[in-house]
Design a protein around this motif. Structure first.
Motif, PDB file in Angstrom:
ATOM      1  N   GLU A   1      -8.195   2.999   3.813  1.00 28.00           N
ATOM      2  CA  GLU A   1      -8.054   3.297   5.435  1.00 28.00           C
ATOM      3  C   GLU A   1      -6.834   3.866   5.801  1.00 28.00           C
ATOM      4  OE1 GLU A   1      -8.232  -0.618   6.781  1.00 28.00           O
ATOM      5  OE2 GLU A   1     -10.606  -0.780   6.585  1.00 28.00           O
ATOM      6  N   ILE A   2      -5.787   3.589   5.061  1.00 31.49           N
ATOM      7  CA  ILE A   2      -4.532   4.271   5.258  1.00 31.49           C
ATOM      8  C   ILE A   2      -4.377   5.752   4.716  1.00 31.49           C
ATOM      9  CG2 ILE A   2      -1.912   4.326   4.242  1.00 31.49           C
ATOM     10  CD1 ILE A   2      -2.080   1.452   3.982  1.00 31.49           C
ATOM     11  N   VAL A   3      -5.153   6.077   3.633  1.00 31.05           N
ATOM     12  CA  VAL A   3      -5.139   7.486   3.286  1.00 31.05           C
ATOM     13  C   VAL A   3      -5.962   8.237   4.302  1.00 31.05           C
ATOM     14  CG1 VAL A   3      -6.140   8.964   1.460  1.00 31.05           C
ATOM     15  CG2 VAL A   3      -4.801   6.898   0.835  1.00 31.05           C
ATOM     16  N   SER A   4      -6.801   7.577   4.743  1.00 26.03           N
ATOM     17  CA  SER A   4      -7.912   8.418   5.943  1.00 26.03           C
ATOM     18  C   SER A   4      -7.107   8.565   7.197  1.00 26.03           C
ATOM     19  CB  SER A   4      -8.957   7.613   6.235  1.00 26.03           C
ATOM     20  OG  SER A   4      -9.896   7.226   5.327  1.00 26.03           O
TER      21      SER A   4
ATOM     22  N   MET B   1       0.812  -1.118  -0.185  1.00 29.55           N
ATOM     23  CA  MET B   1       0.049  -0.047   0.009  1.00 29.55           C
ATOM     24  C   MET B   1       0.787   1.506   0.034  1.00 29.55           C
ATOM     25  SD  MET B   1      -2.919  -1.194  -0.093  1.00 29.55           S
ATOM     26  CE  MET B   1      -2.490  -2.553  -1.255  1.00 29.55           C
ATOM     27  N   HIS B   2       1.906   1.383   0.786  1.00 29.79           N
ATOM     28  CA  HIS B   2       2.822   2.454   0.784  1.00 29.79           C
ATOM     29  C   HIS B   2       3.435   2.687  -0.533  1.00 29.79           C
ATOM     30  CE1 HIS B   2       2.409   1.958   5.430  1.00 29.79           C
ATOM     31  NE2 HIS B   2       1.902   3.073   5.033  1.00 29.79           N
ATOM     32  N   TYR B   3       3.954   1.343  -1.081  1.00 32.03           N
ATOM     33  CA  TYR B   3       4.477   1.621  -2.399  1.00 32.03           C
ATOM     34  C   TYR B   3       3.555   2.215  -3.735  1.00 32.03           C
ATOM     35  CZ  TYR B   3       6.137  -0.167  -7.142  1.00 32.03           C
ATOM     36  OH  TYR B   3       6.404  -0.161  -8.217  1.00 32.03           O
ATOM     37  N   LEU B   4       2.212   1.906  -3.231  1.00 29.90           N
ATOM     38  CA  LEU B   4       1.245   2.566  -4.291  1.00 29.90           C
ATOM     39  C   LEU B   4       1.128   3.772  -4.301  1.00 29.90           C
ATOM     40  CD1 LEU B   4      -1.478  -0.495  -4.499  1.00 29.90           C
ATOM     41  CD2 LEU B   4       0.106   0.114  -5.933  1.00 29.90           C
ATOM     42  N   LEU B   5       1.209   4.295  -2.588  1.00 25.64           N
ATOM     43  CA  LEU B   5       1.089   5.604  -2.379  1.00 25.64           C
ATOM     44  C   LEU B   5       2.306   6.497  -2.951  1.00 25.64           C
ATOM     45  CD1 LEU B   5      -0.062   5.377   1.281  1.00 25.64           C
ATOM     46  CD2 LEU B   5      -1.347   6.363  -0.762  1.00 25.64           C
ATOM     47  N   SER B   6       3.430   5.815  -3.310  1.00 25.77           N
ATOM     48  CA  SER B   6       4.775   6.709  -3.951  1.00 25.77           C
ATOM     49  C   SER B   6       4.211   7.034  -5.247  1.00 25.77           C
ATOM     50  CB  SER B   6       5.842   5.591  -3.952  1.00 25.77           C
ATOM     51  OG  SER B   6       5.656   4.765  -4.903  1.00 25.77           O
ATOM     52  N   PHE B   7       3.198   6.474  -5.814  1.00 27.65           N
ATOM     53  CA  PHE B   7       2.812   7.066  -7.291  1.00 27.65           C
ATOM     54  C   PHE B   7       1.823   8.177  -6.971  1.00 27.65           C
ATOM     55  CE2 PHE B   7       3.943   2.740  -8.027  1.00 27.65           C
ATOM     56  CZ  PHE B   7       4.790   2.978  -9.537  1.00 27.65           C
ATOM     57  N   GLY B   8       1.314   8.660  -5.902  1.00 29.71           N
ATOM     58  CA  GLY B   8       0.709   9.708  -5.537  1.00 29.71           C
ATOM     59  C   GLY B   8      -0.888   9.788  -6.312  1.00 29.71           C
ATOM     60  N   LYS B   9      -1.153  10.910  -6.632  1.00 31.70           N
ATOM     61  CA  LYS B   9      -2.531  11.151  -7.329  1.00 31.70           C
ATOM     62  C   LYS B   9      -2.540  10.270  -8.733  1.00 31.70           C
ATOM     63  CE  LYS B   9      -1.633  15.242  -9.548  1.00 31.70           C
ATOM     64  NZ  LYS B   9      -2.302  17.019  -9.570  1.00 31.70           N
TER      65      LYS B   9
END
Length: 302
Positions: A292-295, A268-276
């Motif tokens: 949930e992580i973004v929240s 999940m944190h890897y995917l967040l590295s791609f941002g929007k």
């Protein structure tokens, strides 16, 4: 110095065809263990020296390998020099000095400018840089190793493993070995192996043929397939981090990726590295985890 001993050892074996470790140890005034370590280093460097146990055994070059001990051709000099340069890739602690000295022996050998190999991660310390060299020694000499291992959830465990093989797959190095705490063959990602120690204990286990298949070399059970949608602004990263057959450019101008990933916080944190620029299309469980992580992140800024 070790590099002089390595070069002398090559010519000593050429001259005598077959020698024993004790004979080499007596000649160079070192231990038999040091001789076997040197033999391993020469093997890493691409020099085909082999060690055979038992009656009639000894240390020799493979059949068909010849070298003129009085005069080496330019191609032979280049072959030896480039082979020893692999020591750099294996991060042997004396590699830089060794290469400097071997070039002084073969003064006319040009240093290759087209290739530089480094097995270690960016910012690695010296301990990390010799990890592969230590494991290579342990595998060839059948020494057990101990280390701390961090799984994908960063849970730390202490392991004692009989290392059997190293392999490189999908941007990372892995070790295949018999884990004594689990009682079975396991695969360990080297970047998660910390404080590696080669133990004096020797094991007898051989590499199992059935473990050579791709399916057996996975760290975990088959992962669920993530379906991801990427905006064209992030396209420059896709072919660096995914296989070509996993990426598809569609008519809407977006890139769609299907790739197996374990559903955990690391992913999940890897995917967040791609941002929007990324959207998880499926499975739904992955969408919920990411939401949930973004929240939780948003709570820190509200």
């Amino acid at each position: 110095m070790q590099i002089e001993r390595l070069v002398q050892m090559v010519f000593y074996i050429v001259d005598r065809k077959r020698v024993t470790a004790k004979e080499l140890a007596d000649f160079f005034h070192v231990s038999a263990r040091t001789i076997y370590r040197d033999i391993n280093i020469l093997s890493i460097a691409g020099i085909p020296v082999i060690s055979e146990k038992g009656a009639g055994g000894g240390i020799s070059f493979i059949d068909g390998y010849t070298m003129d001990k009085a005069l080496l051709s330019k191609d032979e000099q280049v072959s030896i020099c480039q082979g020893l340069q692999i020591l750099q890739a294996a991060k042997h602690p004396d590699a830089e000095m060794a290469l400097y000295k071997i070039r002084s022996v073969f003064k006319n050998v040009l240093e290759p400018k087209w290739l530089d190999i480094d097995f270690s991660d960016w910012g690695s310390d010296e301990t990390e840089k010799i990890k592969i060299s230590d494991l290579q020694y342990a595998i060839l000499n059948k020494h057990a190793v101990s280390f701390d291992y961090f799984n994908s959830e960063l849970k730390q465990t202490e392991r004692i493993v009989e290392p059997l093989r190293l392999f490189f797959k999908s941007h990372a190095w892995y070790m295949l070995g018999f884990c004594r705490s689990k009682g079975e063959i396991r695969t360990f990602r080297l970047s998660r192996v910390k404080r590696l120690l080669v133990l004096p204990e020797v094991f007898e286990r051989e590499f199992p043929v059935e473990a050579a298949s791709t399916e057996e070399c996975r760290e975990e059970c088959p992962y669920p397939v993530l379906k991801l949608k990427f905006s064209p602004e992030i396209a420059y990263r896709l072919y660096d981090e995914f296989q070509e057959n996993q990426v598809c450019l569609c008519e809407d101008g977006n890139y769609y990726v299907t790739a197996p990933y374990e559903l955990n916080h690391w992913t999940m944190h890897y995917l967040l590295s791609f941002g929007k620029y990324v959207e998880v299309i499926g499975p739904e469980e992955a969408r919920v985890m990411l939401k949930e992580i973004v929240s939780e992140i948003l709570k820190k800024y509200t």
